[in-house]
Design an enzyme around this catalytic site. Sequence first.
Site, PDB file in Angstrom:
ATOM      1  N   GLY A 169       0.844  -1.186   0.000  1.00  0.00           N
ATOM      2  CA  GLY A 169       0.000   0.000   0.000  1.00  0.00           C
ATOM      3  C   GLY A 169       0.877   1.233   0.000  1.00  0.00           C
ATOM      4  O   GLY A 169       2.044   1.170   0.401  1.00  0.00           O
TER       5      GLY A 169
ATOM      6  N   GLN B 143       3.107   9.929   1.307  1.00  0.00           N
ATOM      7  CA  GLN B 143       4.414   9.264   1.192  1.00  0.00           C
ATOM      8  C   GLN B 143       5.158   9.662  -0.076  1.00  0.00           C
ATOM      9  O   GLN B 143       6.351   9.388  -0.197  1.00  0.00           O
ATOM     10  CB  GLN B 143       4.241   7.741   1.229  1.00  0.00           C
ATOM     11  CG  GLN B 143       3.773   7.222   2.585  1.00  0.00           C
ATOM     12  CD  GLN B 143       3.672   5.716   2.589  1.00  0.00           C
ATOM     13  OE1 GLN B 143       2.672   5.162   2.160  1.00  0.00           O
ATOM     14  NE2 GLN B 143       4.704   5.035   3.047  1.00  0.00           N
TER      15      GLN B 143
ATOM     16  N   CYS C 102       6.955  -0.337   6.778  1.00  0.00           N
ATOM     17  CA  CYS C 102       6.419   0.840   6.097  1.00  0.00           C
ATOM     18  C   CYS C 102       7.490   1.349   5.129  1.00  0.00           C
ATOM     19  O   CYS C 102       8.659   1.448   5.523  1.00  0.00           O
ATOM     20  CB  CYS C 102       6.085   1.913   7.133  1.00  0.00           C
ATOM     21  SG  CYS C 102       5.447   3.437   6.426  1.00  0.00           S
ATOM     22  N   LEU C 103       7.098   1.654   3.909  1.00  0.00           N
ATOM     23  CA  LEU C 103       8.086   2.142   2.925  1.00  0.00           C
ATOM     24  C   LEU C 103       8.745   3.446   3.381  1.00  0.00           C
ATOM     25  O   LEU C 103       9.836   3.772   2.942  1.00  0.00           O
ATOM     26  CB  LEU C 103       7.423   2.341   1.552  1.00  0.00           C
ATOM     27  CG  LEU C 103       7.008   1.067   0.802  1.00  0.00           C
ATOM     28  CD1 LEU C 103       6.265   1.424  -0.481  1.00  0.00           C
ATOM     29  CD2 LEU C 103       8.199   0.175   0.489  1.00  0.00           C
TER      30      LEU C 103
ATOM     31  N   HIS D 152      -3.499   0.789   8.039  1.00  0.00           N
ATOM     32  CA  HIS D 152      -2.158   1.390   8.007  1.00  0.00           C
ATOM     33  C   HIS D 152      -2.162   2.651   7.127  1.00  0.00           C
ATOM     34  O   HIS D 152      -1.639   3.698   7.512  1.00  0.00           O
ATOM     35  CB  HIS D 152      -1.168   0.342   7.466  1.00  0.00           C
ATOM     36  CG  HIS D 152       0.251   0.813   7.314  1.00  0.00           C
ATOM     37  ND1 HIS D 152       1.289   0.290   8.049  1.00  0.00           N
ATOM     38  CD2 HIS D 152       0.818   1.753   6.499  1.00  0.00           C
ATOM     39  CE1 HIS D 152       2.424   0.893   7.698  1.00  0.00           C
ATOM     40  NE2 HIS D 152       2.162   1.775   6.751  1.00  0.00           N
ATOM     41  N   GLU D 153      -2.808   2.549   5.960  1.00  0.00           N
ATOM     42  CA  GLU D 153      -2.824   3.695   5.027  1.00  0.00           C
ATOM     43  C   GLU D 153      -3.678   4.850   5.578  1.00  0.00           C
ATOM     44  O   GLU D 153      -3.314   6.009   5.429  1.00  0.00           O
ATOM     45  CB  GLU D 153      -3.316   3.261   3.640  1.00  0.00           C
ATOM     46  CG  GLU D 153      -2.466   2.189   2.949  1.00  0.00           C
ATOM     47  CD  GLU D 153      -0.964   2.433   2.968  1.00  0.00           C
ATOM     48  OE1 GLU D 153      -0.531   3.601   2.889  1.00  0.00           O
ATOM     49  OE2 GLU D 153      -0.210   1.439   3.076  1.00  0.00           O
TER      50      GLU D 153
ATOM     51  N   HIS E  20      -1.721   6.827   7.828  1.00  0.00           N
ATOM     52  CA  HIS E  20      -0.851   7.762   7.096  1.00  0.00           C
ATOM     53  C   HIS E  20      -1.592   9.069   6.778  1.00  0.00           C
ATOM     54  O   HIS E  20      -1.038  10.159   6.898  1.00  0.00           O
ATOM     55  CB  HIS E  20      -0.395   7.155   5.767  1.00  0.00           C
ATOM     56  CG  HIS E  20       0.875   6.367   5.861  1.00  0.00           C
ATOM     57  ND1 HIS E  20       2.039   6.879   6.362  1.00  0.00           N
ATOM     58  CD2 HIS E  20       1.161   5.083   5.488  1.00  0.00           C
ATOM     59  CE1 HIS E  20       2.995   5.946   6.298  1.00  0.00           C
ATOM     60  NE2 HIS E  20       2.486   4.844   5.792  1.00  0.00           N
TER      61      HIS E  20
HETATM   62 CO    CO Z   1       3.391   2.992   5.560  1.00  0.00          CO
END
Ligand code: CO
Length: 161
Positions: free
Chosen positions: A47, A52, A92-93, A134-135, A138
Site C-alpha cells: 500500500g 508518502q 512501512c516504505l 495502516h494507510e 498515514h
Molecule cells: Co506505511
Amino acid sequence: MSTLTIQTGKNNPILRKKSQIIKEITEEIQLLAKDMIETMIKNEGIGLSACQVGKNIRMFVINPQISKKYQVFINPEIIKKSKKTDSMEEGCLSLPGEFHWIKRASKIKIKALDENGKQFKLKVKELWARTIQHEIDHLNGVLIVDKLLNSKFKTKSLKHL
Ligand code: CO
C-alpha cells in the site's frame, strides 16, 4: 508514467501532517494515482499513501495482488471496525528497516471513492484490512512507531519489569 520519490523518516513533517479531503478528482490526481501504483509495485509495497510521495491529500493505493477490483481509494472512511483484533509484524516504505508488531481490528468496513469519483463500500479482513488501516493512519499523520506506545501488550510487559 513515472516513479516517485518516497518520503522517509518518522519526524518528516509531510508524513506527520493530516492530509486534506480531495474536493475534485482532476486528471492530475488520476495521474498521481497511476504513478503511485507504479512506485508502490517497484518498491514491493502493498500500500502507498499520497503523503508518502509528498502530497498531503486523502488518497492511497493498494497493490493489485491484494485488491483485485479497487486499487485507488480517495477520501476513505472506516465505517465499521471489529472488536476482534490481530497482531502482525508490519513495515512501512517510509521507515526502511523498521518492523513492529502492531495490533489492529481484524475486519473493517470501508467506504471510499474510486479514481472516477464513484463511491464504493467494501468489507475486508486480514492483510487487506490491516493494510487499509495502516494507510488511513498515514492520511492522519500516524506512523507505526506511534502504535507501539499505545499497545496493551507493551503496557502489560512493562508492568512485569
Ligand atoms: Co506505511
